[in-house]
Every structure is written in structure tokens, then in C-alpha cells.
Design a protein around this motif. Structure first.
Motif, mmCIF file in Angstrom:
data_model
loop_
_atom_site.group_PDB
_atom_site.id
_atom_site.type_symbol
_atom_site.label_atom_id
_atom_site.label_comp_id
_atom_site.label_asym_id
_atom_site.label_seq_id
_atom_site.Cartn_x
_atom_site.Cartn_y
_atom_site.Cartn_z
ATOM 1 N N TRP A 1 0.868 -1.406 -0.050
ATOM 2 C CA TRP A 1 -0.073 0.021 0.105
ATOM 3 C C TRP A 1 0.945 1.353 0.030
ATOM 4 N N GLU A 2 0.531 2.250 -0.956
ATOM 5 C CA GLU A 2 1.133 3.587 -1.066
ATOM 6 C C GLU A 2 -0.028 4.479 -0.863
ATOM 7 N N SER B 1 -6.177 9.462 -0.597
ATOM 8 C CA SER B 1 -6.343 7.998 -0.843
ATOM 9 C C SER B 1 -7.881 7.632 -0.522
ATOM 10 N N SER C 1 -4.327 6.807 -4.628
ATOM 11 C CA SER C 1 -4.311 5.550 -4.178
ATOM 12 C C SER C 1 -5.920 5.150 -3.754
ATOM 13 N N GLN D 1 -2.260 4.037 -7.884
ATOM 14 C CA GLN D 1 -2.486 2.825 -7.117
ATOM 15 C C GLN D 1 -3.719 2.325 -6.870
ATOM 16 N N SER E 1 -1.642 -5.227 -6.213
ATOM 17 C CA SER E 1 -1.282 -3.936 -6.745
ATOM 18 C C SER E 1 -1.543 -3.808 -8.180
ATOM 19 N N ARG F 1 -1.459 -0.571 -11.382
ATOM 20 C CA ARG F 1 -1.323 1.056 -11.640
ATOM 21 C C ARG F 1 -2.184 1.446 -12.891
#
Length: 208
Positions: free
Chosen positions: A35-36, A41, A95, A124, A205, A207
Motif C-alpha cells: 500500500w502507498e 487515498s 491510491s 495505485q 497492486s 497501476r
């Protein structure tokens, strides 16, 4: 999104995390590994905030008001809505998190397309889900008719999720896995490992 079970059984949902705390902590650890959160988010299907809280998610979207009350109490800024039609501006989120929600979307491609829409370029999307072919996935399918939550759920394999993500315009996949036994047999959190195919819970994950 299928909301009735979560509106009617909110307290039962909350109790799961206490009863199966080792499994819950395993899932959080797998998600944390990838997780980023950035500064903006969003968790889609935030539920009661059990994941948004420890993962420091800024915003949550959830269709069940009974669940939202708990998420707000956990400090999440929440909006009522569904994943297939997010009440969020395009290209505004860094995110997006979706945990155990893909099986409840009425239209998975639409929900993934919406996640892509609200994400900034290169943002993300992190999914957490139970793989259909895993030990827990097979158990959940066997008891679907007895569960208020999973009766109408659609379970997917990791390969099916990756295919749907590609169709929605996502790439750069990275995975982690955990929960290598059934949740009621865990006395402490399971390890988090790279890849898929052994653990029942998959963190994936991608992108935008």
C-alpha cells in the motif's frame, strides 16, 4: 453493489474481526506490504473502516449507512455511494483500496473502470480478496447458502481479477499472499509472502 447483508448484519460483520483477529492482522500485513496511501487515498466499500483505519486511508465510499457510522467513528471521511458510480472527481485520487469487495460488485468491470477514472496517472489500485481456488475460497463457496454475506457473492481467481484489471486499463501488477490455513485454525498472524497460489488472501497492486 449488494448491500442488504451489510445493512442487516453490521454487528456480525464487526464481530468477525475480533473472533478471527489473527486472520485479520494477516490481511492487514499483506496489504501494508504494497500500500502507498499518498495524501489523497480512497477505500471503495470502506465498510466499518477496519482496513481504512490501520492503512491510514483518507476517504471512504460505502453504500450501507449502518457500516458508515462505524467508519466515521474510526476517523474516515466518508461518502455514501457505490463502486460502480463513485461520487469522486476524475484524476483526483492517488491510491484506491478495495478489500473483500470485488465479490460483491454487481458490475466488476464498471467498478474497476471507475477506480481508473478517479485515479491520477500512475496511481495505485490495491485489491484484497479471497482467491476462489484457495482453501478459504473453497470453504466459503461450500457454505455460501448458509452465509448472509456470501450467499450472493461471486468469487474470482487471481487470474480472473488480473484479466479484468487489464481490460480496465491497469498494468504493473504486484502480489502478496497470506492465510495459509483456515482462519479458525490460526493462533497468530500468518506470514506474508510474494506471489500467489498458496495463500487464501491475495493483495494485488496495479497501476492506472
Amino acid at each position: 453493489m449488494r448491500t442488504a447483508p451489510f445493512r442487516e448484519h453490521t454487528e456480525q460483520y464487526e464481530a468477525w474481526f475480533e473472533t478471527f483477529e489473527a486472520a485479520y492482522q494477516s490481511e492487514v500485513a499483506a496489504l501494508e506490504a504494497l500500500w502507498e496511501p499518498g495524501t489523497r487515498s480512497l477505500e471503495v466499500g470502506v465498510g466499518t473502516g477496519q482496513f481504512a483505519g490501520p492503512l491510514d486511508v483518507t476517504y471512504g465510499v460505502e453504500p450501507a449507512p449502518e457500516m458508515l457510522e462505524h467508519a466515521v467513528a474510526r476517523g474516515i471521511k466518508c461518502l455514501r455511494g457505490v463502486g460502480e458510480q463513485l461520487p469522486i472527481a476524475s484524476n483526483s485520487i492517488q491510491s484506491v483500496l478495495m478489500v473483500t469487495t470485488v465479490c460483491f460488485f454487481e458490475d466488476l468491470p464498471a467498478a474497476l473502470a471507475e477506480a481508473n477514472r478517479v485515479l491520477t496517472d500512475g496511481g495505485q489500485l490495491l485489491l484484497g480478496f479471497i482467491d476462489r481456488e484457495s482453501k478459504v475460497g473453497k470453504q466459503y463457496q461450500a457454505i455460501k447458502d448458509e452465509s448472509p454475506f456470501y450467499r450472493d457473492a461471486t468469487f474470482y481467481t487471481t487470474e480472473e481479477i488480473e484479466s479484468a484489471l487489464q481490460t480496465a486499463g491497469f498494468d504493473h501488477f504486484e502480489t502478496r499472499q497470506t492465510i495459509f490455513d483456515l482462519p479458525d485454525q490460526l493462533d497468530e498472524p500468518d506470514p506474508v509472502r510474494e506471489g500467489t497460489g498458496e495463500g487464501s488472501f491475495v493483495a494485488l497492486s496495479a497501476r492506472a
